[in-house]
Design an enzyme around this catalytic site. Sequence first.
Site, PDB file in Angstrom:
ATOM      1  N   TYR A  84       8.365  -9.873 -47.276  1.00 37.34           N
ATOM      2  CA  TYR A  84       6.602  -9.906 -47.128  1.00 37.34           C
ATOM      3  C   TYR A  84       6.204 -11.180 -45.976  1.00 37.34           C
ATOM      4  O   TYR A  84       6.738 -11.579 -45.082  1.00 37.34           O
ATOM      5  CB  TYR A  84       6.624 -10.855 -48.467  1.00 37.34           C
ATOM      6  CG  TYR A  84       6.414 -12.189 -48.905  1.00 37.34           C
ATOM      7  CD1 TYR A  84       6.619 -13.070 -47.891  1.00 37.34           C
ATOM      8  CD2 TYR A  84       7.885 -12.539 -48.866  1.00 37.34           C
ATOM      9  CE1 TYR A  84       6.832 -14.398 -48.021  1.00 37.34           C
ATOM     10  CE2 TYR A  84       9.001 -13.665 -48.787  1.00 37.34           C
ATOM     11  CZ  TYR A  84       8.118 -14.586 -48.718  1.00 37.34           C
ATOM     12  OH  TYR A  84       8.264 -16.152 -48.210  1.00 37.34           O
ATOM     13  N   CYS A  85       5.067 -10.773 -46.535  1.00 38.46           N
ATOM     14  CA  CYS A  85       4.225 -11.840 -44.990  1.00 38.46           C
ATOM     15  C   CYS A  85       3.194 -12.228 -45.575  1.00 38.46           C
ATOM     16  O   CYS A  85       2.941 -12.359 -47.017  1.00 38.46           O
ATOM     17  CB  CYS A  85       3.790 -11.227 -43.831  1.00 38.46           C
ATOM     18  SG  CYS A  85       2.339  -9.716 -43.815  1.00 38.46           S
ATOM     19  N   ARG A  86       1.851 -12.652 -45.249  1.00 34.51           N
ATOM     20  CA  ARG A  86       0.506 -13.250 -46.018  1.00 34.51           C
ATOM     21  C   ARG A  86       0.202 -12.110 -46.389  1.00 34.51           C
ATOM     22  O   ARG A  86      -0.310 -12.193 -48.076  1.00 34.51           O
ATOM     23  CB  ARG A  86      -0.653 -14.172 -44.795  1.00 34.51           C
ATOM     24  CG  ARG A  86      -1.287 -14.584 -45.400  1.00 34.51           C
ATOM     25  CD  ARG A  86      -2.169 -15.177 -44.412  1.00 34.51           C
ATOM     26  NE  ARG A  86      -3.190 -14.237 -43.610  1.00 34.51           N
ATOM     27  CZ  ARG A  86      -4.628 -13.739 -43.804  1.00 34.51           C
ATOM     28  NH1 ARG A  86      -5.151 -13.593 -45.179  1.00 34.51           N
ATOM     29  NH2 ARG A  86      -4.743 -12.613 -42.956  1.00 34.51           N
TER      30      ARG A  86
END
Length: 121
Positions: A84-86
């Site tokens: 995941y990221c932002r």
Amino acid sequence: MKKILFVVICLALMTGCSISGFKSVDTQRFASVISNPEVQLVDVRTAEEYAEGHIVGAINIDVQSPDFAQKISALDKSRKVAVYCRSGRRSKMAAEQLTAAGYKVIDLDGGIQSWTGEIEK
């Protein structure tokens, strides 16, 4: 046969589907996936973003760092990798690279912004 393949690829691109081999899932499904202790949870944001808050148990490997490929090689290919990221853009880039390197990958659609579970600082 070539026409059918062309149509399938076009439809996948038009609908935003990935034909790359990894799955993007919603927060509920992602939470279910990472509840398995065998899954390797990777936050692909910068170290600064990670320090501001991350999903419990995540390790940080910045997809934009020049040594990303080297760092992911330390992951176990026999276990799934959840990324995941932002917002989901960088994690999809990371998922593409991980998949190409032979990992089984699950991506959090919408990134940590969509996450409703616990956050650790």
